[in-house]
Design an enzyme around this catalytic site. Structure first.
Site, PDB file in Angstrom:
ATOM      1  N   GLU A 159     -13.968  -2.833  -0.369  1.00  0.00           N
ATOM      2  CA  GLU A 159     -13.683  -3.639   0.289  1.00  0.00           C
ATOM      3  C   GLU A 159     -13.998  -3.975   1.833  1.00  0.00           C
ATOM      4  O   GLU A 159     -13.504  -3.409   2.906  1.00  0.00           O
ATOM      5  CB  GLU A 159     -12.660  -3.032   0.625  1.00  0.00           C
ATOM      6  CG  GLU A 159     -11.746  -2.873  -0.086  1.00  0.00           C
ATOM      7  CD  GLU A 159     -10.214  -2.754  -0.641  1.00  0.00           C
ATOM      8  OE1 GLU A 159      -9.155  -3.815  -1.152  1.00  0.00           O
ATOM      9  OE2 GLU A 159      -9.369  -2.299   0.578  1.00  0.00           O
ATOM     10  N   GLY A 182      -4.737  -6.838  -3.089  1.00  0.00           N
ATOM     11  CA  GLY A 182      -3.992  -6.840  -2.524  1.00  0.00           C
ATOM     12  C   GLY A 182      -3.117  -8.611  -2.717  1.00  0.00           C
ATOM     13  O   GLY A 182      -2.099  -8.463  -3.298  1.00  0.00           O
ATOM     14  N   HIS A 203      -8.238   3.301   3.343  1.00  0.00           N
ATOM     15  CA  HIS A 203      -7.959   2.069   3.592  1.00  0.00           C
ATOM     16  C   HIS A 203      -8.522   1.469   4.713  1.00  0.00           C
ATOM     17  O   HIS A 203      -7.787   1.782   5.942  1.00  0.00           O
ATOM     18  CB  HIS A 203      -6.593   1.153   2.882  1.00  0.00           C
ATOM     19  CG  HIS A 203      -6.509  -0.166   3.053  1.00  0.00           C
ATOM     20  ND1 HIS A 203      -6.778  -1.209   4.447  1.00  0.00           N
ATOM     21  CD2 HIS A 203      -6.117  -1.424   1.838  1.00  0.00           C
ATOM     22  CE1 HIS A 203      -6.670  -1.951   3.306  1.00  0.00           C
ATOM     23  NE2 HIS A 203      -6.670  -2.336   2.424  1.00  0.00           N
ATOM     24  N   TRP A 239       0.603  -3.447  -2.747  1.00  0.00           N
ATOM     25  CA  TRP A 239       1.609  -4.085  -2.306  1.00  0.00           C
ATOM     26  C   TRP A 239       2.326  -4.137  -0.658  1.00  0.00           C
ATOM     27  O   TRP A 239       2.777  -4.672  -0.526  1.00  0.00           O
ATOM     28  CB  TRP A 239       3.241  -3.850  -3.063  1.00  0.00           C
ATOM     29  CG  TRP A 239       2.707  -4.434  -4.477  1.00  0.00           C
ATOM     30  CD1 TRP A 239       2.203  -5.388  -4.893  1.00  0.00           C
ATOM     31  CD2 TRP A 239       4.078  -4.166  -4.803  1.00  0.00           C
ATOM     32  NE1 TRP A 239       2.444  -5.202  -6.439  1.00  0.00           N
ATOM     33  CE2 TRP A 239       3.424  -4.953  -6.832  1.00  0.00           C
ATOM     34  CE3 TRP A 239       5.304  -3.619  -5.210  1.00  0.00           C
ATOM     35  CZ2 TRP A 239       4.461  -4.826  -7.912  1.00  0.00           C
ATOM     36  CZ3 TRP A 239       5.794  -3.279  -6.534  1.00  0.00           C
ATOM     37  CH2 TRP A 239       5.165  -3.792  -7.441  1.00  0.00           C
TER      38      TRP A 239
HETATM   39  P1  PGA Z   1      -6.871  -8.733  -0.525  1.00  0.00           P
HETATM   40  O1  PGA Z   1      -6.318  -7.283   0.412  1.00  0.00           O
HETATM   41  O2  PGA Z   1      -5.954  -9.586  -2.044  1.00  0.00           O
HETATM   42  O3  PGA Z   1      -4.557  -9.631   0.066  1.00  0.00           O
HETATM   43  O4  PGA Z   1      -7.724  -9.396   0.162  1.00  0.00           O
HETATM   44  C1  PGA Z   1      -6.884  -6.377  -0.547  1.00  0.00           C
HETATM   45  C2  PGA Z   1      -6.627  -4.812   0.257  1.00  0.00           C
HETATM   46  O5  PGA Z   1      -6.538  -4.808   1.153  1.00  0.00           O
HETATM   47  O6  PGA Z   1      -7.068  -3.748  -0.376  1.00  0.00           O
END
Ligand code: PGA
Length: 258
Positions: A170, A234, A99, A13
């Protein structure tokens, strides 16, 4: 494929919700999570200020609690930081580390991320190590170099650790852009990640997730790839229906064994 663990569907979140909003969303998710709870491990990662209220909502339910970060010591005189003892007291199970927003905006280094990752394991949490290349790195053919460096922190895992570990691939260019990586390309990278880290961690302790613009429309195609063990979500996780639909997509496709 017979799976050793349930697919993992994690909501990040970020700093999008005030505590009251987090409490409402967590309650709404919990109310409907029972339909997929047998098949999927759902995790909510609210901001630090919302951890307390969300912890209360999740108590005694099948939905787990995650933190978005940690300062990797138990407690101490460190203004503005949150350490392992506080997270444990709130029944946090998972901790996101590394992250890309923290790497990019706050300049977090692999060395700092390594301390969080290993500290989290030692303190009994499940770390979720986020890795991924930028668009420039991808264009320059450097994806594997970047991922090899970011995954290098696993080399310090002690041989006897039985800890569960998650890695979230990611790609930075896919986060918050609406331009998700194609499931086929993500699956290729996941294969490569598994091959790369097998020297450090055994397959049955490892969960490799995809993150970056996952939503209720594309979730089933990610779930359909054998090597994708779950997702880190996200933007779409801020919408109850979308997050539950993503979890349901994984529940439908993946067969987990206890
Ligand atoms: P997103 O973010 O799903 O909004 O692309 C993913 C994340 O940052 O973990």
């Amino acid at each position: 494929m017979v799976r050793m663990q349930k697919p993992l569907v994690i909501a990040n979140w970020k700093m999008q919700l005030a505590p009251q909003e987090s409490e409402m969303l967590a309650s709404a998710v919990v109310a409907e999570a029972v339909t997929v709870a047998d098949a999927v491990e759902m995790v909510l990662c609210p901001s630090f200020t919302s951890l307390g209220v969300v912890s209360e909502v999740l108590m005694g339910t099948s939905v787990a609690l995650g933190a978005q970060d940690v300062f990797p010591v138990s407690h101490g005189a460190l203004t503005g930081m949150v350490g392992f003892d506080e997270l444990r007291a709130l029944h946090v199970s998972y901790i996101l580390v590394g992250h890309s927003e923290r790497r990019r905006v706050l300049g977090e280094t692999d060395e700092e991320i390594a301390k969080k990752f290993h500290g989290a394991i030692a303190a009994g949490f499940i770390p979720v190590l986020c890795v991924g290349e930028t668009v420039e790195e991808k264009a320059g053919g450097e994806r594997e170099v970047v991922l090899t460096r970011q995954l290098g922190i696993l080399a310090d895992l002690s041989d006897d650790t039985k800890a569960a570990i998650s890695i979230a691939y990611e790609p930075v260019w896919a986060i918050g852009t609406g331009l998700a990586c194609s499931p086929e390309e993500a699956a290729e990278v996941h294969q490569w990640i598994r091959k790369t880290v097998v020297q450090y961690v055994s397959a049955d302790r490892l969960c490799v997730l995809y993150g970056g613009s996952v939503d209720e429309k594309n979730a089933a195609s990610f779930a359909g790839e054998d090597v994708i063990d779950g997702v880190l979500v996200g933007g779409a996780s801020l919408r109850k229906e979308a997050f539950l639909a993503i979890a349901a997509a994984f529940a439908k496709v993946k067969k987990a064994v206890a």
